[in-house]
Scaffold this motif. Structure first.
Motif, short mmCIF file in Angstrom:
data_model
loop_
_atom_site.label_atom_id
_atom_site.label_comp_id
_atom_site.label_asym_id
_atom_site.label_seq_id
_atom_site.Cartn_x
_atom_site.Cartn_y
_atom_site.Cartn_z
N ALA A 5 11.95 -2.05 -6.32
CA ALA A 5 10.63 -2.67 -6.27
C ALA A 5 10.44 -3.59 -7.47
O ALA A 5 11.08 -3.43 -8.50
N GLY B 48 8.85 -4.57 -2.46
CA GLY B 48 9.88 -3.54 -2.47
C GLY B 48 10.86 -3.76 -1.33
O GLY B 48 10.55 -4.41 -0.34
N TRP C 14 5.08 2.80 -1.59
CA TRP C 14 5.85 1.91 -2.47
C TRP C 14 5.20 1.71 -3.83
O TRP C 14 5.88 1.42 -4.78
#
Length: 127
Positions: free
Chosen positions: A35, A50, A108
């Motif tokens: 990420a 990401g 994420w």
């Protein structure tokens, strides 16, 4: 532990583009979700984009999704972040982060999920 080194930051005018690179050593990125986060002065950490361990799934922060593209080159053990139509609001230090995960993350954006971080690369967009 994988080591990450970012590069590609710099000074760009509004409307310009940059491609950031995150090159890994010590481990293959084929076992990691990667990420990009950024942090502007006086502001909180912000998830930007990401990519899953196999490169098949990507995620973007909603406000920037139409201007960014994250990609992965397994042969080079490198992840890229292409940023287009940059504005002063994009000025920040950009960090690459990795989490050992051979599946697509369900979330994420929490930086606490990522165990390995690079040193960051400065992006400055002039108006």
């Amino acid at each position: 532990q994988v080591q990450l080194v970012e590069s590609g930051g710099g000074l760009v005018q509004t409307g310009g583009s940059l491609t950031l690179s995150c090159t890994a050593s010590g481990r293959t990125l084929d076992n990691y979700a990667l990420a990009w986060f950024r942090r502007a002065p006086g502001k909180e950490w912000k998830f930007v984009a990401g990519i899953s361990w196999n490169g098949r799934d990507t995620a973007y922060e909603a406000a920037v999704s139409d201007r960014l593209n994250i990609s992965k080159d397994s042969a080079r053990n490198t992840v890229y972040l292409k940023m287009n139509n940059l504005g002063p609001e994009d000025t920040a230090v950009y960090y690459c982060a990795a989490r050992f995960l051979r599946e697509t993350p369900t979330t994420w954006s929490s930086r606490y999920d990522y165990a390995s971080w690079g040193q960051g690369t400065q992006v400055t967009v002039s108006s």
